[in-house]
Design an enzyme around this catalytic site. Structure first.
Site, PDB file in Angstrom:
ATOM      1  N   TYR A 104      30.123  14.114  65.743  1.00  0.00           N
ATOM      2  CA  TYR A 104      29.283  14.560  66.728  1.00  0.00           C
ATOM      3  C   TYR A 104      27.846  15.137  66.221  1.00  0.00           C
ATOM      4  O   TYR A 104      26.993  16.141  67.122  1.00  0.00           O
ATOM      5  CB  TYR A 104      29.854  15.309  68.110  1.00  0.00           C
ATOM      6  CG  TYR A 104      30.592  14.125  68.265  1.00  0.00           C
ATOM      7  CD1 TYR A 104      30.467  12.886  67.473  1.00  0.00           C
ATOM      8  CD2 TYR A 104      31.360  14.514  69.198  1.00  0.00           C
ATOM      9  CE1 TYR A 104      31.727  11.801  68.164  1.00  0.00           C
ATOM     10  CE2 TYR A 104      32.570  13.780  69.321  1.00  0.00           C
ATOM     11  CZ  TYR A 104      32.478  12.016  69.352  1.00  0.00           C
ATOM     12  OH  TYR A 104      33.797  10.868  69.639  1.00  0.00           O
TER      13      TYR A 104
ATOM     14  N   HIS B 244      38.846   9.109  62.982  1.00  0.00           N
ATOM     15  CA  HIS B 244      37.776   8.919  63.945  1.00  0.00           C
ATOM     16  C   HIS B 244      37.693   6.753  63.957  1.00  0.00           C
ATOM     17  O   HIS B 244      37.431   6.423  65.493  1.00  0.00           O
ATOM     18  CB  HIS B 244      36.729   9.708  63.458  1.00  0.00           C
ATOM     19  CG  HIS B 244      35.551   9.212  64.831  1.00  0.00           C
ATOM     20  ND1 HIS B 244      35.059  10.110  64.776  1.00  0.00           N
ATOM     21  CD2 HIS B 244      35.123   8.580  65.763  1.00  0.00           C
ATOM     22  CE1 HIS B 244      34.329  10.144  65.609  1.00  0.00           C
ATOM     23  NE2 HIS B 244      34.335   9.415  66.805  1.00  0.00           N
TER      24      HIS B 244
ATOM     25  N   SER C  61      35.067   7.036  76.784  1.00  0.00           N
ATOM     26  CA  SER C  61      34.139   6.091  77.641  1.00  0.00           C
ATOM     27  C   SER C  61      34.458   5.769  79.183  1.00  0.00           C
ATOM     28  O   SER C  61      34.709   4.829  79.312  1.00  0.00           O
ATOM     29  CB  SER C  61      33.115   5.640  76.815  1.00  0.00           C
ATOM     30  OG  SER C  61      32.527   5.783  75.424  1.00  0.00           O
ATOM     31  N   PRO C  62      35.184   7.146  79.672  1.00  0.00           N
ATOM     32  CA  PRO C  62      36.060   6.421  80.999  1.00  0.00           C
ATOM     33  C   PRO C  62      34.730   5.934  81.968  1.00  0.00           C
ATOM     34  O   PRO C  62      34.944   4.911  82.828  1.00  0.00           O
ATOM     35  CB  PRO C  62      37.223   7.580  80.827  1.00  0.00           C
ATOM     36  CG  PRO C  62      36.130   8.796  80.657  1.00  0.00           C
ATOM     37  CD  PRO C  62      35.583   7.943  79.276  1.00  0.00           C
TER      38      PRO C  62
ATOM     39  N   GLY D  43      32.044   4.600  81.140  1.00  0.00           N
ATOM     40  CA  GLY D  43      31.485   3.199  80.520  1.00  0.00           C
ATOM     41  C   GLY D  43      29.958   3.933  80.522  1.00  0.00           C
ATOM     42  O   GLY D  43      29.565   3.205  80.566  1.00  0.00           O
TER      43      GLY D  43
ATOM     44  N   GLY E 257      27.978   6.030  81.775  1.00  0.00           N
ATOM     45  CA  GLY E 257      27.800   6.599  83.157  1.00  0.00           C
ATOM     46  C   GLY E 257      27.464   5.205  83.638  1.00  0.00           C
ATOM     47  O   GLY E 257      27.166   5.496  85.045  1.00  0.00           O
TER      48      GLY E 257
HETATM   49  N1  NAP Z   1      36.525   8.144  69.387  1.00  0.00           N
HETATM   50  C1  NAP Z   1      35.388   7.563  69.851  1.00  0.00           C
HETATM   51  O1  NAP Z   1      35.635   7.005  68.847  1.00  0.00           O
HETATM   52  C2  NAP Z   1      34.692   7.904  70.393  1.00  0.00           C
HETATM   53  C3  NAP Z   1      33.332   7.311  71.473  1.00  0.00           C
HETATM   54  C4  NAP Z   1      32.888   7.705  72.631  1.00  0.00           C
HETATM   55  C5  NAP Z   1      32.512   8.697  72.881  1.00  0.00           C
HETATM   56  N2  NAP Z   1      34.151   9.511  72.842  1.00  0.00           N
HETATM   57  C6  NAP Z   1      34.727  10.385  73.371  1.00  0.00           C
HETATM   58  O2  NAP Z   1      34.628  10.048  74.912  1.00  0.00           O
HETATM   59  C7  NAP Z   1      33.639  11.354  76.025  1.00  0.00           C
HETATM   60  C8  NAP Z   1      33.377  10.504  76.704  1.00  0.00           C
HETATM   61  O3  NAP Z   1      32.894   9.478  76.271  1.00  0.00           O
HETATM   62  P1  NAP Z   1      31.205   9.165  76.463  1.00  0.00           P
HETATM   63  O4  NAP Z   1      30.265   9.773  76.987  1.00  0.00           O
HETATM   64  O5  NAP Z   1      30.611   8.221  75.766  1.00  0.00           O
HETATM   65  O6  NAP Z   1      31.116   8.640  77.715  1.00  0.00           O
HETATM   66  P2  NAP Z   1      31.256   8.501  79.750  1.00  0.00           P
HETATM   67  O7  NAP Z   1      32.571   9.660  79.390  1.00  0.00           O
HETATM   68  O8  NAP Z   1      32.476   7.156  80.230  1.00  0.00           O
HETATM   69  O9  NAP Z   1      30.018   8.667  80.486  1.00  0.00           O
HETATM   70  C9  NAP Z   1      29.549   9.612  80.415  1.00  0.00           C
HETATM   71  C10 NAP Z   1      28.141   9.814  80.428  1.00  0.00           C
HETATM   72  O10 NAP Z   1      28.237   9.738  81.863  1.00  0.00           O
HETATM   73  C11 NAP Z   1      27.135  10.170  82.471  1.00  0.00           C
HETATM   74  N3  NAP Z   1      27.917  10.585  83.355  1.00  0.00           N
HETATM   75  C12 NAP Z   1      28.657  11.347  83.834  1.00  0.00           C
HETATM   76  N4  NAP Z   1      29.468  12.186  84.464  1.00  0.00           N
HETATM   77  C13 NAP Z   1      28.774  11.328  85.573  1.00  0.00           C
HETATM   78  C14 NAP Z   1      28.544  11.020  87.007  1.00  0.00           C
HETATM   79  N5  NAP Z   1      29.433  12.089  87.782  1.00  0.00           N
HETATM   80  N6  NAP Z   1      27.511  10.984  87.489  1.00  0.00           N
HETATM   81  C15 NAP Z   1      26.477  10.138  87.062  1.00  0.00           C
HETATM   82  N7  NAP Z   1      26.608   9.930  85.666  1.00  0.00           N
HETATM   83  C16 NAP Z   1      27.505  10.775  85.332  1.00  0.00           C
HETATM   84  C17 NAP Z   1      26.786  11.530  81.291  1.00  0.00           C
HETATM   85  O11 NAP Z   1      25.165  11.330  81.821  1.00  0.00           O
HETATM   86  P3  NAP Z   1      25.514  13.005  82.376  1.00  0.00           P
HETATM   87  O12 NAP Z   1      25.149  13.907  80.858  1.00  0.00           O
HETATM   88  O13 NAP Z   1      23.124  12.773  82.504  1.00  0.00           O
HETATM   89  O14 NAP Z   1      25.937  13.611  83.099  1.00  0.00           O
HETATM   90  C18 NAP Z   1      26.578  10.858  80.301  1.00  0.00           C
HETATM   91  O15 NAP Z   1      25.357   9.549  79.946  1.00  0.00           O
HETATM   92  C19 NAP Z   1      32.808  12.033  74.142  1.00  0.00           C
HETATM   93  O16 NAP Z   1      32.383  12.633  74.861  1.00  0.00           O
HETATM   94  C20 NAP Z   1      33.543  11.276  72.722  1.00  0.00           C
HETATM   95  O17 NAP Z   1      33.664  13.448  73.139  1.00  0.00           O
HETATM   96  C21 NAP Z   1      34.770   9.031  71.870  1.00  0.00           C
END
Ligand code: NAP
Length: 326
Positions: A57, A122, A201-202, A204, A206
């Protein structure tokens, strides 16, 4: 917030963690450092003690997590990840023992800590036996540099092989109402071996919150521009999923994001999702998802409703899909 045990080695985390990736990487312009620090500290003040970062990251992300968590370092669990060439997610894998060791040293320095609580591979590296990866992390644990071992996006066979060398405390893979592949083979293996699960990405990415529609335009550097599931056409087709979630949410006096998180927490007591956000109000909203307490009947209603609806678009383009482990 409720605490959950991941694995049987003693790792315990808040039911929801904070995914820190989006503060610096993947979803457009990084936040400024002071804002990132504020979000992480607000998460801690509201009960989150589990923070997720990775070498991939960017240097700034681990440094941000390190600086923000310094005042309460001993009370929190910091997870980071190794395993890409030169630390760049699009360069392919590098889990050679010498690279794992080098990343551990760099991560310790950037996180300004003397131990990495949870160190994940990873992505599975087809060129390095998983036994060698587990053996290297085992050495790092014996040296006191790492506490617990994790894998990300590994398949059932890899999880078994790794766990035979060094008990795996957590698997981190994508899992949410609209990406349920882990239910087929992975969740049963985790249950059998007593390994915790951290859905990434719980929300999805966003989409499941309802904040993204077919007319949303992402910044040019936003990774979602590359994802088939986020094409304009597929966003339009998948909007009915969000409508379904919104209907369920209004019955529960909750928001779609909270239902998406509550649904995950209701699957197993050893699941701890890590939603990410750059905004204080959304952080508080998401934390509310930990108090949703969906019954088995609620979960079945949601599952039945989703089963009627086909989800459009792959989660990753095919060249990235191939790199996930078996
Ligand atoms: N191991 C892996 O390969 C891998 C891959 C992907 C992610 N990850 C980890 O998983 C974490 C979470 O996954 P992610 O960030 O991909 O996806 P996510 O948590 O499913 O979604 C994040 C997105 O949703 C938006 N969001 C969050 N809360 C919201 C709400 N209440 N209302 C409206 N929009 C909302 C955020 O935008 P705003 O910032 O504008 O709120 C952001 O664009 C990452 O931070 C990372 O640490 C790991």
């Amino acid at each position: 917030m409720e605490k959950r045990k991941l694995g049987t080695q003693g790792l315990e985390v808040s039911a929801l963690g904070l995914g820190c990736m989006g503060l610096s990487f993947a979803y457009g312009t990084a936040v400024d450092k002071q804002h990132g620090i504020k979000i992480i500290r607000e998460a801690y003040e509201q009960g989150i003690n589990f923070f997720d970062t990775a070498e991939a990251y960017g240097i700034e992300n681990e440094e941000l997590v390190g600086e923000a968590s310094a005042p309460f370092r001993k009370e929190v669990v910091i997870a980071t990840k190794f395993g890409f060439k030169d630390g760049r997610a699009f360069n392919g894998q590098d889990s050679r023992p010498e690279n794992i060791r080098a990343v551990a040293e760099e991560s310790l320095r950037r996180l300004k800590t003397d131990v990495i609580d949870l160190f994940y591979q990873h992505r599975v590296d087809q060129n390095v036996p998983i036994e060698d990866v587990a053996g290297t992390v085992k050495d790092l644990i014996q040296e006191g540099k790492v506490k617990y071992f994790g894998l990300s996006e590994a398949g059932a066979a890899t999880i078994r092989k790794a766990n035979a060398v060094l008990p795996v405390s957590a698997l981190q893979s994508e899992y949410s109402i609209w990406w349920r592949e882990p239910e087929l083979e992975v969740l049963p293996v985790l249950e059998e071996l007593g390994i915790g699960f951290v859905p990434f990405s719980p929300l999805g990415r966003g989409f499941l919150t309802g904040a993204i529609t077919e007319s949303t335009s992402f910044e040019a550097t936003d990774f979602r521009n590359n994802l088939p599931r986020f094409s304009e056409e597929n966003r339009k087709a998948n909007q009915k999923l969000v409508d379904l979630l919104s209907a369920i949410a209004s019955q529960k006096q909750a928001t779609p994001a909270q239902i998406a998180l509550g649904w995950l927490l209701a699957q197993k007591p050893w699941i701890a999702p890590i939603p990410g956000t750059t905004k204080s109000n959304r952080l508080t909203e998401n934390i509310g998802g930990a108090s949703i307490n969906l019954s088995a009947e609620d979960v079945k209603k949601i599952d039945d409703a989703f089963a009627q609806t086909a989800i459009q678009g792959d989660r990753y383009p095919s060249h990235i899909q191939q790199t996930t482990g078996k």
